[in-house]
Design a protein around this motif. Structure first.
Motif, PDB file in Angstrom:
ATOM      1  N   THR A  78       0.816  -1.213   0.000  1.00  0.00           N
ATOM      2  CA  THR A  78       0.000   0.000   0.000  1.00  0.00           C
ATOM      3  C   THR A  78       0.851   1.265   0.000  1.00  0.00           C
ATOM      4  OG1 THR A  78      -0.174  -0.208   2.398  1.00  0.00           O
ATOM      5  CG2 THR A  78      -1.994  -1.068   1.085  1.00  0.00           C
ATOM      6  N   GLY A  79       2.038   1.194   0.586  1.00  0.00           N
ATOM      7  CA  GLY A  79       2.903   2.374   0.575  1.00  0.00           C
ATOM      8  C   GLY A  79       3.244   2.793  -0.842  1.00  0.00           C
ATOM      9  N   ALA A  80       3.631   1.824  -1.667  1.00  0.00           N
ATOM     10  CA  ALA A  80       3.945   2.126  -3.059  1.00  0.00           C
ATOM     11  C   ALA A  80       2.700   2.567  -3.818  1.00  0.00           C
ATOM     12  CB  ALA A  80       4.562   0.895  -3.725  1.00  0.00           C
ATOM     13  N   GLN A  81       1.561   1.955  -3.497  1.00  0.00           N
ATOM     14  CA  GLN A  81       0.313   2.313  -4.171  1.00  0.00           C
ATOM     15  C   GLN A  81      -0.092   3.758  -3.851  1.00  0.00           C
ATOM     16  OE1 GLN A  81      -2.872  -0.373  -3.248  1.00  0.00           O
ATOM     17  NE2 GLN A  81      -4.000   0.100  -5.109  1.00  0.00           N
ATOM     18  N   ILE A  82       0.044   4.128  -2.581  1.00  0.00           N
ATOM     19  CA  ILE A  82      -0.291   5.503  -2.180  1.00  0.00           C
ATOM     20  C   ILE A  82       0.655   6.499  -2.844  1.00  0.00           C
ATOM     21  CG2 ILE A  82      -0.240   7.093  -0.210  1.00  0.00           C
ATOM     22  CD1 ILE A  82      -1.316   4.716   1.501  1.00  0.00           C
ATOM     23  N   ALA A  83       1.956   6.172  -2.851  1.00  0.00           N
ATOM     24  CA  ALA A  83       2.936   7.071  -3.485  1.00  0.00           C
ATOM     25  C   ALA A  83       2.643   7.240  -4.972  1.00  0.00           C
ATOM     26  CB  ALA A  83       4.346   6.518  -3.282  1.00  0.00           C
ATOM     27  N   SER A  84       2.254   6.156  -5.631  1.00  0.00           N
ATOM     28  CA  SER A  84       1.932   6.219  -7.057  1.00  0.00           C
ATOM     29  C   SER A  84       0.726   7.111  -7.318  1.00  0.00           C
ATOM     30  CB  SER A  84       1.674   4.802  -7.590  1.00  0.00           C
ATOM     31  OG  SER A  84       1.216   4.830  -8.917  1.00  0.00           O
ATOM     32  N   LEU A  85      -0.297   6.962  -6.481  1.00  0.00           N
ATOM     33  CA  LEU A  85      -1.514   7.767  -6.669  1.00  0.00           C
ATOM     34  C   LEU A  85      -1.261   9.231  -6.330  1.00  0.00           C
ATOM     35  CD1 LEU A  85      -4.069   5.223  -5.188  1.00  0.00           C
ATOM     36  CD2 LEU A  85      -4.036   6.067  -7.547  1.00  0.00           C
ATOM     37  N   GLU A  86      -0.499   9.484  -5.282  1.00  0.00           N
ATOM     38  CA  GLU A  86      -0.185  10.876  -4.941  1.00  0.00           C
ATOM     39  C   GLU A  86       0.609  11.546  -6.056  1.00  0.00           C
ATOM     40  OE1 GLU A  86       1.775  10.407  -1.204  1.00  0.00           O
ATOM     41  OE2 GLU A  86      -0.067  10.745  -0.036  1.00  0.00           O
ATOM     42  N   SER A  87       1.519  10.785  -6.654  1.00  0.00           N
ATOM     43  CA  SER A  87       2.285  11.313  -7.789  1.00  0.00           C
ATOM     44  C   SER A  87       1.369  11.619  -8.969  1.00  0.00           C
ATOM     45  CB  SER A  87       3.366  10.305  -8.189  1.00  0.00           C
ATOM     46  OG  SER A  87       4.039  10.728  -9.360  1.00  0.00           O
ATOM     47  N   ALA A  88       0.413  10.723  -9.213  1.00  0.00           N
ATOM     48  CA  ALA A  88      -0.523  10.921 -10.320  1.00  0.00           C
ATOM     49  C   ALA A  88      -1.396  12.147 -10.075  1.00  0.00           C
ATOM     50  CB  ALA A  88      -1.392   9.682 -10.501  1.00  0.00           C
ATOM     51  N   ILE A  89      -1.805  12.368  -8.817  1.00  0.00           N
ATOM     52  CA  ILE A  89      -2.621  13.547  -8.492  1.00  0.00           C
ATOM     53  C   ILE A  89      -1.811  14.826  -8.689  1.00  0.00           C
ATOM     54  CG2 ILE A  89      -3.717  14.781  -6.570  1.00  0.00           C
ATOM     55  CD1 ILE A  89      -4.623  11.996  -5.546  1.00  0.00           C
ATOM     56  N   ALA A  90      -0.554  14.805  -8.277  1.00  0.00           N
ATOM     57  CA  ALA A  90       0.302  15.982  -8.456  1.00  0.00           C
ATOM     58  C   ALA A  90       0.509  16.295  -9.940  1.00  0.00           C
ATOM     59  CB  ALA A  90       1.647  15.750  -7.770  1.00  0.00           C
ATOM     60  N   ASP A  91       0.660  15.239 -10.747  1.00  0.00           N
ATOM     61  CA  ASP A  91       0.872  15.441 -12.190  1.00  0.00           C
ATOM     62  C   ASP A  91      -0.390  15.916 -12.895  1.00  0.00           C
ATOM     63  OD1 ASP A  91       3.470  14.623 -11.883  1.00  0.00           O
ATOM     64  OD2 ASP A  91       3.103  12.547 -12.537  1.00  0.00           O
ATOM     65  N   ASN A  92      -1.559  15.443 -12.421  1.00  0.00           N
ATOM     66  CA  ASN A  92      -2.805  15.769 -13.099  1.00  0.00           C
ATOM     67  C   ASN A  92      -3.911  15.943 -12.060  1.00  0.00           C
ATOM     68  OD1 ASN A  92      -4.890  16.139 -14.874  1.00  0.00           O
ATOM     69  ND2 ASN A  92      -4.865  14.063 -15.713  1.00  0.00           N
ATOM     70  N   GLU A 117      -6.643  17.397 -12.035  1.00  0.00           N
ATOM     71  CA  GLU A 117      -8.035  17.417 -12.497  1.00  0.00           C
ATOM     72  C   GLU A 117      -8.604  16.028 -12.727  1.00  0.00           C
ATOM     73  OE1 GLU A 117      -8.302  19.903 -15.892  1.00  0.00           O
ATOM     74  OE2 GLU A 117      -7.823  21.741 -14.790  1.00  0.00           O
ATOM     75  N   GLU A 118      -7.753  15.002 -12.687  1.00  0.00           N
ATOM     76  CA  GLU A 118      -8.218  13.628 -12.905  1.00  0.00           C
ATOM     77  C   GLU A 118      -8.826  13.089 -11.615  1.00  0.00           C
ATOM     78  OE1 GLU A 118      -9.515  10.394 -14.042  1.00  0.00           O
ATOM     79  OE2 GLU A 118      -8.496  11.543 -15.630  1.00  0.00           O
ATOM     80  N   GLU A 119     -10.151  13.014 -11.578  1.00  0.00           N
ATOM     81  CA  GLU A 119     -10.865  12.668 -10.352  1.00  0.00           C
ATOM     82  C   GLU A 119     -10.634  11.225  -9.898  1.00  0.00           C
ATOM     83  OE1 GLU A 119     -14.930  14.949 -10.046  1.00  0.00           O
ATOM     84  OE2 GLU A 119     -14.686  14.208 -12.103  1.00  0.00           O
ATOM     85  N   GLN A 120     -10.473  10.315 -10.843  1.00  0.00           N
ATOM     86  CA  GLN A 120     -10.381   8.906 -10.487  1.00  0.00           C
ATOM     87  C   GLN A 120      -9.176   8.613  -9.589  1.00  0.00           C
ATOM     88  OE1 GLN A 120     -12.848   6.645 -11.298  1.00  0.00           O
ATOM     89  NE2 GLN A 120     -11.760   5.409  -9.786  1.00  0.00           N
ATOM     90  N   ASN A 121      -8.092   9.357  -9.776  1.00  0.00           N
ATOM     91  CA  ASN A 121      -6.923   9.137  -8.931  1.00  0.00           C
ATOM     92  C   ASN A 121      -7.229   9.458  -7.464  1.00  0.00           C
ATOM     93  OD1 ASN A 121      -5.149   8.306 -10.996  1.00  0.00           O
ATOM     94  ND2 ASN A 121      -4.778  10.438 -11.597  1.00  0.00           N
ATOM     95  N   TYR A 122      -7.998  10.524  -7.231  1.00  0.00           N
ATOM     96  CA  TYR A 122      -8.413  10.850  -5.869  1.00  0.00           C
ATOM     97  C   TYR A 122      -9.255   9.712  -5.286  1.00  0.00           C
ATOM     98  CZ  TYR A 122      -7.155  15.781  -6.787  1.00  0.00           C
ATOM     99  OH  TYR A 122      -6.498  16.951  -7.090  1.00  0.00           O
ATOM    100  N   LEU A 123     -10.213   9.236  -6.100  1.00  0.00           N
ATOM    101  CA  LEU A 123     -11.087   8.176  -5.618  1.00  0.00           C
ATOM    102  C   LEU A 123     -10.303   6.917  -5.273  1.00  0.00           C
ATOM    103  CD1 LEU A 123     -14.174   8.508  -7.987  1.00  0.00           C
ATOM    104  CD2 LEU A 123     -14.027   9.144  -5.591  1.00  0.00           C
ATOM    105  N   THR A 174      -8.548  13.562   1.548  1.00  0.00           N
ATOM    106  CA  THR A 174      -8.388  13.399   0.100  1.00  0.00           C
ATOM    107  C   THR A 174      -9.677  13.756  -0.624  1.00  0.00           C
ATOM    108  OG1 THR A 174      -6.791  11.613   0.488  1.00  0.00           O
ATOM    109  CG2 THR A 174      -7.748  11.772  -1.721  1.00  0.00           C
ATOM    110  N   ALA A 175     -10.826  13.372  -0.055  1.00  0.00           N
ATOM    111  CA  ALA A 175     -12.110  13.732  -0.658  1.00  0.00           C
ATOM    112  C   ALA A 175     -12.305  15.243  -0.659  1.00  0.00           C
ATOM    113  CB  ALA A 175     -13.247  13.046   0.104  1.00  0.00           C
ATOM    114  N   GLN A 176     -11.886  15.898   0.428  1.00  0.00           N
ATOM    115  CA  GLN A 176     -11.988  17.357   0.483  1.00  0.00           C
ATOM    116  C   GLN A 176     -11.042  18.010  -0.530  1.00  0.00           C
ATOM    117  OE1 GLN A 176     -11.275  17.644   4.777  1.00  0.00           O
ATOM    118  NE2 GLN A 176     -13.369  18.404   5.049  1.00  0.00           N
ATOM    119  N   ASP A 177      -9.843  17.421  -0.689  1.00  0.00           N
ATOM    120  CA  ASP A 177      -8.901  17.929  -1.699  1.00  0.00           C
ATOM    121  C   ASP A 177      -9.508  17.819  -3.103  1.00  0.00           C
ATOM    122  OD1 ASP A 177      -7.049  18.478   0.242  1.00  0.00           O
ATOM    123  OD2 ASP A 177      -5.872  16.639  -0.073  1.00  0.00           O
ATOM    124  N   LEU A 178     -10.220  16.720  -3.338  1.00  0.00           N
ATOM    125  CA  LEU A 178     -10.871  16.545  -4.643  1.00  0.00           C
ATOM    126  C   LEU A 178     -11.890  17.653  -4.879  1.00  0.00           C
ATOM    127  CD1 LEU A 178     -11.723  15.119  -7.217  1.00  0.00           C
ATOM    128  CD2 LEU A 178     -12.982  13.456  -5.833  1.00  0.00           C
TER     129      LEU A 178
END
Length: 461
Positions: A196-210, A212-218, A236-240
């Motif tokens: 999960t650590g790697a998964q969270i880091a990957s998603l946080e990176s994706a959110i920083a890069d884009n 506006e992409e809502e699915q990454n937040y979800l 995270t929901a509030q950030d979205l």
């Protein structure tokens, strides 16, 4: 096509259709002859006649007959790869993957660098869940065309070779840049390996890069929720919402947090936004409602709010069978009175719904509302004249009302619609026995009881 089949494999499906659209069959006759002849080389007239007959049989999906004819070709000349290839494809279409395998191999031995043979052989091995063999074949395909490397990453995941999959994904990302498909593969690996650590880091990176992409937040919200990190998920929901103020998807997460915090008004506001959203599918909306049902089950004083949001969802989705879902919920909770109330409400909106009629009848009989059960069962027989369950339930209600003669008539008639259902047949005989017992015809009652017992014994052997 390979990638699509591998995606199906992720969800546990086998392949039910041939691997490729066989161009050799679909081409006009003159092109077909030219294509096949180029594979056949010099052959005698009998061989060619058999071969084209085999193609004809395959074209009409008579795969077994096609293979019978192809064996005649082999008896004349067993050196043609295309004959083994066609036989293999027929076995594949019959889902006889083990029989297809040696024929694919023989075709490949004769034409070792044929991409079509390799590709279909590979799909056959996937279908037979022989991933080790599939990997070997895929590596040969990659030598012919590097586009298959992404499929190899899929296959590594299927065969639980996660380190190899990640190395290949990294290599492809470095060479071609990241794409959404490989990103999803990477996250799937993290989920399967509980990294999960790697998964969270990957998603946080994706959110920083884009952002506006809502699915990454979800996705990040779901990971945090699975880990029990409710505050991080809520943030995270509030950030979205901050990055996408009009997002209805954010409320697909927020309602649950509000419920957990017992903030019912905020939860209902989020649910209303979810229900009104056109981009959220009905299944997700029903999940929201089910979560609220669970909450109301623990907080029965909130049932008025439950009815309010249920009615809203029913109106917005034009889905009267929503009441069936509510009824089934209360039925699972052994709250038969409320279950019956919702089923009956559903019937007012959708009077021909089979499941709601059946559930309503069973509950009315169980709660000794025999007259209303008899009336509904009679209506159900008119709507579904070939459904034996309604004749059986009608007979039960009539027996309870002591209308024994009418019950025998209805039950006997209903038996004619019964097909290979021994347990229901036994139920019919038991009810007929009840009818005859009520009419004090002990001989007939014993006869039908004996029939029921015999059938039940045979059914449990």
């Amino acid at each position: 096509m390979l990638k699509q089949n591998l995606i199906l494999a992720f969800f546990g499906y086998l392949f039910l259709v041939p691997g490729k659209a066989f161009a050799i069959i679909q081409q006009p006759e003159d092109e077909n002859n030219a294509t096949v002849n180029s594979d056949l080389g010099e052959v005698n007239d009998d061989f060619q006649e058999y071969f084209f007959e085999a193609l004809k049989q395959r074209g009409i999906e008579n795969y077994s007959k096609s293979n019978e004819v192809l064996r005649k070709c082999l008896s004349i000349d067993d050196s043609k790869a295309v004959v083994y290839y066609e036989m293999a494809k027929n076995f594949y279409s019959l889902e006889e993957f083990e029989k297809a395998q040696p024929n694919f191999q023989k075709a490949l031995d004769l034409k070792p660098k044929d991409e079509n043979i390799l590709r279909d052989y590979y799909e056959n091995q996937i279908a037979s869940v022989d991933y080790s063999s599939a990997i070997k074949i895929l590596r040969e395909l990659i030598k012919l065309d590097k586009k298959y490397r992404e499929d190899l990453a899929d296959l590594y995941i299927l065969s639980d070779q996660y380190d190899s999959a990640l190395l290949l994904i990294d290599s492809l990302d470095n060479q071609f840049g990241k794409n959404e498909y490989r990103t999803q593969l990477r996250r799937q690996i993290y989920a399967r390996t509980n990294n999960t650590g790697a998964q969270i880091a990957s998603l946080e990176s994706a959110i920083a890069d884009n952002p506006e992409e809502e699915q990454n937040y979800l996705n990040l919200i779901y990971v945090y929720s699975d880990e029990g990190k409710e505050e991080e998920a809520f943030k995270t929901a509030q950030d979205l919402l901050k990055s996408n103020p009009g997002s209805s998807l954010a409320h697909l997460a927020l309602y649950k947090f509000y419920l957990n915090k017992n903030k019912v008004e905020e939860a209902m506001q989020s649910m209303q936004i979810v229900f009104k959203s056109e981009e959220i599918d009905a299944a997700s909306k029903y999940k929201v409602l089910n979560d609220f049902l669970l909450y109301v089950n623990q907080n029965p004083e909130r049932e008025a709010e439950l009815m309010e949001v249920s009615q809203m969802l029913s109106n917005l989705e034009n889905e009267p069978s929503l009441y069936r879902k509510l009824g089934e919920y209360y039925l699972k909770s052994d709250n038969k009175a409320d279950a019956l109330r919702y089923f009956e409400m559903g019937l007012k909106e959708d009077p021909t719904n089979f499941e709601m009629i059946k559930n309503t009848l069973i509950l009315r009989i169980d709660m000794e509302r025999f007259e209303s059960a008899r009336a509904l069962a009679a209506e159900a027989k008119d709507i579904f004249p070939a459904q034996p369950i309604f004749y059986l339930l009608n007979g039960v209600a009539l027996n309870k009302l002591k209308n024994y003669s009418e019950a025998v008539e209805i039950l006997t008639f209903g038996l004619e619609f019964l097909i290979e259902n021994p347990r229901m047949e036994a139920n019919f005989y038991q009810q007929i026995a009840v009818s005859y017992a009520g009419m004090e015809d002990k001989e007939r009652a014993n006869e039908y009881n004996a029939k029921a017992i015999k059938i039940l014994k045979e059914a449990t052997k």
